[in-house]
Design a protein around this motif. Structure first.
Motif, PDB file in Angstrom:
ATOM      1  N   ASN A 121      37.744 -86.587 -63.361  1.00 56.92           N
ATOM      2  CA  ASN A 121      38.848 -85.855 -62.742  1.00 56.92           C
ATOM      3  C   ASN A 121      38.727 -84.350 -62.980  1.00 56.92           C
ATOM      4  OD1 ASN A 121      41.417 -86.390 -61.246  1.00 56.92           O
ATOM      5  ND2 ASN A 121      42.240 -85.126 -62.898  1.00 56.92           N
ATOM      6  N   ASN A 123      39.328 -81.949 -60.876  1.00 45.50           N
ATOM      7  CA  ASN A 123      40.310 -81.147 -60.137  1.00 45.50           C
ATOM      8  C   ASN A 123      41.714 -81.436 -60.689  1.00 45.50           C
ATOM      9  OD1 ASN A 123      42.060 -79.968 -58.292  1.00 45.50           O
ATOM     10  ND2 ASN A 123      40.798 -80.474 -56.518  1.00 45.50           N
ATOM     11  N   PRO A 124      42.311 -80.488 -61.404  1.00 48.06           N
ATOM     12  CA  PRO A 124      43.634 -80.734 -61.995  1.00 48.06           C
ATOM     13  C   PRO A 124      44.737 -80.935 -60.960  1.00 48.06           C
ATOM     14  CG  PRO A 124      43.003 -78.436 -62.266  1.00 48.06           C
ATOM     15  CD  PRO A 124      41.790 -79.143 -61.737  1.00 48.06           C
ATOM     16  N   SER A 125      44.451 -80.568 -59.707  1.00 45.93           N
ATOM     17  CA  SER A 125      45.438 -80.765 -58.640  1.00 45.93           C
ATOM     18  C   SER A 125      45.238 -82.080 -57.893  1.00 45.93           C
ATOM     19  CB  SER A 125      45.352 -79.598 -57.634  1.00 45.93           C
ATOM     20  OG  SER A 125      45.645 -78.374 -58.267  1.00 45.93           O
ATOM     21  N   ASN A 126      44.360 -82.923 -58.403  1.00 43.15           N
ATOM     22  CA  ASN A 126      44.067 -84.187 -57.739  1.00 43.15           C
ATOM     23  C   ASN A 126      45.348 -85.026 -57.630  1.00 43.15           C
ATOM     24  OD1 ASN A 126      43.005 -86.768 -56.989  1.00 43.15           O
ATOM     25  ND2 ASN A 126      41.057 -86.224 -57.914  1.00 43.15           N
ATOM     26  N   PRO A 127      45.775 -85.371 -56.410  1.00 43.47           N
ATOM     27  CA  PRO A 127      47.054 -86.062 -56.254  1.00 43.47           C
ATOM     28  C   PRO A 127      46.971 -87.581 -56.325  1.00 43.47           C
ATOM     29  CG  PRO A 127      46.163 -85.543 -54.111  1.00 43.47           C
ATOM     30  CD  PRO A 127      45.159 -85.027 -55.115  1.00 43.47           C
ATOM     31  N   GLY A 130      44.028 -88.302 -61.033  1.00 39.66           N
ATOM     32  CA  GLY A 130      44.832 -87.812 -62.149  1.00 39.66           C
ATOM     33  C   GLY A 130      44.706 -88.661 -63.400  1.00 39.66           C
ATOM     34  N   SER A 171      41.462 -82.823 -53.577  1.00 40.94           N
ATOM     35  CA  SER A 171      42.816 -82.266 -53.660  1.00 40.94           C
ATOM     36  C   SER A 171      43.712 -82.908 -52.614  1.00 40.94           C
ATOM     37  CB  SER A 171      42.779 -80.745 -53.448  1.00 40.94           C
ATOM     38  OG  SER A 171      42.168 -80.428 -52.211  1.00 40.94           O
TER      39      SER A 171
END
Length: 308
Positions: A121, A123-127, A130, A171
């Motif tokens: 993971n 990408n910390p904005s992964n919706p 996560g 994202s």
């Protein structure tokens, strides 16, 4: 692989019965919410219907049980999500969670779990991934993935590394639309593929595809529908010889762009072994009929299927 949904007091409905006995599906994915006793009765009924068919082949009964049987079984054990387990930095803890999950899941009739997530993971904005991921560090994800595969498979439950070749840098939620990742091949090889390589080396039974376009491999088609990804990369380059199962084909990333029937044919031609049709009964029949007619017309061939 059609979906079937159970509730507190229900048994499998007539549509599920028809799919097993008239259409001879070999697997189902369960959704629902019931206690252990009712869940076991439900799954036992599915197997009873399969046993009454001409070939009497038992079903694969699968589910997304990523953090314990509690996801579907109301009195099952509830564990933390993978990211919390990863935070322990203790592979033995991950293996123990998977072991208990396997024992409970098998007890109520499941034989295949769509877990663990091998997604890194980044990408910390992964919706959508996560906390379902073990984390953003490739080595940690690899270690924890292998530990959980052992915990599941040493206790009689098929494990699944997902979502190949990595859903951790998106994202956008593939349930809602088609995502693409634009990193280069070096990033793919060094960051996102190692957990899957580790899973294959550990003898993972199955790998689930991602409805994500991986520009470094195939900029036109999502991994689920891409022969370059499933056959070229996963089968030939990485040497995986287990089951390739698609993610849900009713998700907008696939259904909205290609439709259930055509997407199913494309997925099989790309190298998938099982198409997960988790939409409506109509959607499931569309998938089945498309595959059936593609085989009859020669668009799919028995030789090609055997080569999987």
């Amino acid at each position: 692989m059609p979906s079937t949904r159970y509730k507190q007091t229900s048994i499998p409905d007539e549509y599920t019965c028809k799919l097993v006995q008239d259409y001879h599906v070999g697997s189902v994915i369960d959704y629902g919410n019931a206690d252990a006793e009712r869940t076991a009765k439900y799954n036992n009924q599915l197997q009873k219907w399969a046993a009454e068919t001409r070939l009497k082949i038992p079903l694969f009964i699968s589910a997304d049980l990523e953090y314990g049987s509690i996801q579907l079984v109301t009195d099952g054990t509830d564990f933390p999500r993978q990211m919390a387990i990863g935070a322990t930095r203790v592979p033995g803890a991950a293996e123990q969670v998977a072991k208990i999950n396997a024992i409970e899941s098998k007890a109520v009739g499941f034989n295949w779990n769509f877990s663990p997530l091998a997604d890194v993971n980044t990408n910390p904005s992964n919706p959508v991934i996560g906390v379902r991921s073990f984390g953003e560090k490739t080595d940690l994800v690899s270690q924890m993935t292998v530990a959980q595969i052992k915990g599941y498979q040493h206790n009689g439950l098929l494990a699944t590394a997902k979502h190949f070749p990595g859903h951790g840098d998106t994202s956008f939620d593939s349930h809602l639309g088609l995502a693409a990742v634009t990193y280069d091949r070096k990033t793919l090889d060094e960051i996102h593929l190692p957990p899957f390589k580790a899973a294959i080396a550990a003898g993972v039974d199955s790998i689930m595809t991602a409805h994500v376009i991986i520009n470094a491999i195939d900029p036109k088609l999502p991994a689920t529908l891409s022969k370059k990804v499933l056959t070229g990369l996963l089968r030939k380059q990485m040497g995986f010889n287990g089951i390739i199962v698609t993610d849900s084909m009713s998700m907008n990333a696939i259904d909205k762009h290609w439709g259930a029937g055509q997407a199913a044919i494309m997925a099989i031609n790309a190298g998938a072994d099982i198409v997960m049709a988790s939409g409506s009964y109509k959607h499931q029949l569309e998938t089945y009929n498309a595959l059936y007619h593609a085989l009859k017309s020669g668009e799919l061939t028995e030789k090609g299927l055997m080569n999987h």
